[in-house]
Design a protein around this motif. Structure first.
Motif, PDB file in Angstrom:
ATOM      1  N   UNK A   1       0.857  -1.368   0.082  1.00 60.18           N
ATOM      2  CA  UNK A   1      -0.151  -0.100   0.065  1.00 60.18           C
ATOM      3  C   UNK A   1       1.003   1.144  -0.053  1.00 60.18           C
ATOM      4  N   UNK A   2       0.250   2.299  -0.683  1.00 57.37           N
ATOM      5  CA  UNK A   2       1.174   3.639  -0.674  1.00 57.37           C
ATOM      6  C   UNK A   2       1.259   4.131   0.597  1.00 57.37           C
ATOM      7  N   UNK A   3       0.276   3.854   1.648  1.00 54.79           N
ATOM      8  CA  UNK A   3       0.224   4.412   3.018  1.00 54.79           C
ATOM      9  C   UNK A   3       1.656   3.795   3.494  1.00 54.79           C
ATOM     10  N   UNK A   4       1.982   2.813   3.186  1.00 51.80           N
ATOM     11  CA  UNK A   4       3.323   2.302   4.001  1.00 51.80           C
ATOM     12  C   UNK A   4       4.630   3.220   3.733  1.00 51.80           C
ATOM     13  N   UNK A   5       4.634   3.559   2.294  1.00 53.38           N
ATOM     14  CA  UNK A   5       5.705   4.430   2.010  1.00 53.38           C
ATOM     15  C   UNK A   5       5.447   5.737   2.630  1.00 53.38           C
ATOM     16  N   UNK A   6       4.364   6.310   2.581  1.00 49.35           N
ATOM     17  CA  UNK A   6       4.027   7.560   2.928  1.00 49.35           C
ATOM     18  C   UNK A   6       4.227   7.794   4.488  1.00 49.35           C
ATOM     19  N   UNK A   7       3.941   6.775   5.248  1.00 48.24           N
ATOM     20  CA  UNK A   7       4.160   6.924   6.663  1.00 48.24           C
ATOM     21  C   UNK A   7       5.485   6.761   7.035  1.00 48.24           C
ATOM     22  N   UNK A   8       6.110   5.861   6.241  1.00 47.94           N
ATOM     23  CA  UNK A   8       7.424   5.562   6.492  1.00 47.94           C
ATOM     24  C   UNK A   8       8.325   7.108   6.040  1.00 47.94           C
ATOM     25  N   UNK A   9       8.092   7.452   5.002  1.00 47.47           N
ATOM     26  CA  UNK A   9       8.685   8.907   4.850  1.00 47.47           C
ATOM     27  C   UNK A   9       8.593   9.975   5.828  1.00 47.47           C
ATOM     28  N   UNK A  10       7.366   9.882   6.626  1.00 51.93           N
ATOM     29  CA  UNK A  10       7.012  10.927   7.419  1.00 51.93           C
ATOM     30  C   UNK A  10       7.454  10.320   8.893  1.00 51.93           C
ATOM     31  N   UNK A  11       8.250   9.294   9.187  1.00 46.45           N
ATOM     32  CA  UNK A  11       8.988   8.575  10.161  1.00 46.45           C
ATOM     33  C   UNK A  11       7.757   8.365  11.156  1.00 46.45           C
ATOM     34  N   UNK A  12       6.784   7.964  10.794  1.00 47.27           N
ATOM     35  CA  UNK A  12       5.849   7.578  11.547  1.00 47.27           C
ATOM     36  C   UNK A  12       5.191   5.996  11.425  1.00 47.27           C
TER      37      UNK A  12
END
Ligand code: ADP
Ligand code: MG
Length: 392
Positions: free
Chosen positions: A338-349
């Motif tokens: 899921x794109x969310x995995x990358x998004x939250x990873x990039x946000x450090x969360x």
């Protein structure tokens, strides 16, 4: 933070130097509950010892005979052998006669911690991989190559365990390119390099000073900030580190670099379970299979390995049956892409907290529940494990 020491009964031969005996049990984790002579035979009266430590000044047929008899008498109790003399042919004889491990004492080993480590490992193996309540579980997250989700999994598993109330530490063992800190939004103020080069022995209080803390409560031992610092982290240091962390935490989750480097092998050796990450494409699955086979060749019991299939989407033309056929087993947990995995990873969360209802978050929590079930003593865990698997 002090754990119950391992109670050891020591059986000595006539050749051993008393100072060597003192050195091999010189560790705060070991408590001597009795000393007997091997020549007197296997002790008839049983003592409340967790392990039998057979200390030999030199290799001898008498020692092998004693070990064989002792292993037969009490097959349920780990038997560790230490030998100070020339080991020609002895190691094989000892290991085939029923001993769990043998430590050869020379100038390269620090006998006390080495003995303690061997005892811990043997006890962990006997209890089906779960350490006793006094010791935390070490979960080694492995994957055959980079970019398949080891760090995403380690960090989310660590956070999910901490969030469920377990004292948890994540160790970033990707010593050259570690990014567990980034995944959790942590600044590298102190790293594993600083700890390894601080000098002196490790204890829980000292290590505590080098751990970063995430808002979820998970503690993190961060990777070095520069790749050249990796060489300061030795296998000896890691053994001591793991022995210390498992006394202070319920879970030690180790994120690793790809491949079986000496540091990774030392981690596998110290682990109570392994989380093997695979991805849903043919080359990754083949590599995951080779990884599983390598663990088998290392004598690692397959029921202590959890297989996590990352990016497990149905749209790539590989069916569940194909996966089972290639790996020889079904994956324990599936993590969707899921794109969310990358998004939250990039946000450090970590996504387990940032997007609790997302499918990846649920999958990481299921993995944490499996890890917690694996910690339950062997007799009671199977039923629970099956229930969890059915649910997933
Ligand atoms: N389930 C997933 N869905 C989408 N992207 C993912 C997923 N798992 C991992 N990724 C992405 O793949 C990249 C590599 O993941 P990472 O955990 O760093 O791999 P590794 O530690 O094995 O090298 C990261 O950018 C991450 O965001
Ligand atoms: Mg990584």
């Amino acid at each position: 933070m002090s754990a119950t020491p391992i109670r050891a009964l020591v059986a000595v031969d006539r050749l051993i130097d008393a100072r060597l005996v003192e050195a091999v049990v010189d560790d705060p984790g070991i408590k001597i509950v009795g000393v007997v002579e091997q020549a007197a035979g296997v002790p008839a009266v049983d003592t409340a010892a967790d392990v039998l430590l057979v200390a030999c000044g030199a290799a001898s047929d008498d020692a092998v005979a004693f070990i064989t008899a002792a292993a037969r008498e009490r097959g349920d109790r780990p038997l560790i052998v230490v030998c100070g003399g020339s080991p020609n042919g002895f190691v094989r004889d000892v290991l085939t006669s029923g001993a769990d491990d043998i430590i050869l004492i020379d100038e390269t080993v620090t006998p006390g911690p080495e003995t303690f480590f061997a005892m811990q490992k043997a006890l962990a193996r006997r209890s089906g991989g779960a350490f006793d309540a006094a010791h935390g579980s070490l979960v080694c997250v492995l994957g055959p190559k980079g970019g398949i989700g080891k760090t995403v999994t380690s960090t989310n598993l660590g956070v999910a365990l901490a969030d469920a109330g377990h004292r948890t530490v994540v160790v970033d063992l990707d010593l050259q390119f570690g990014d567990a800190g980034l995944a959790l939004g942590l600044q590298p103020e102190r790293t594993i390099y600083d700890l390894a080069t601080s000098g002196g022995a490790l204890d829980a209080d000292k290590v505590d000073g080098y751990l970063a803390e995430h808002g979820s409560g998970v503690r993190v031992l961060l990777a070095p900030v520069r790749p050249d610092q990796a060489q300061s982290i030795t296998v000896e240091f890691l053994k001591e580190l793991y022995a210390t962390l498992t006394t202070a935490f319920d879970f030690v989750v180790v994120d690793t670099p790809p491949g079986f480097s000496p540091e990774v092998i030392a981690t596998i050796d110290a682990s109570s379970s392994i989380c093997m990450i695979g991805m849903l494409d043919a080359p990754s699955l083949k590599n995951t299979k080779i990884g599983l086979e390598t663990l088998g060749l290392m004598g690692y019991a397959s029921d202590r390995v959890r297989v996590v299939l990352n990016r497990a989407d149905t749209s790539v033309g590989i069916s569940h049956a194909d996966v089972v056929a290639i790996l020889g087993r079904a994956p324990d947990v599936l993590i969707p892409s899921q794109r969310d995995v990358v998004r939250w990873l990039n946000a450090g969360e970590p996504i387990v907290l940032a997007s609790k209802r997302s499918e990846p978050a649920k999958a990481f929590r299921a993995l944490a529940e499996l890890a917690a079930a694996d910690r339950v003593p062997a007799e009671t865990s199977n039923g629970r494990r099956r229930r969890l698997l059915r649910r997933g």
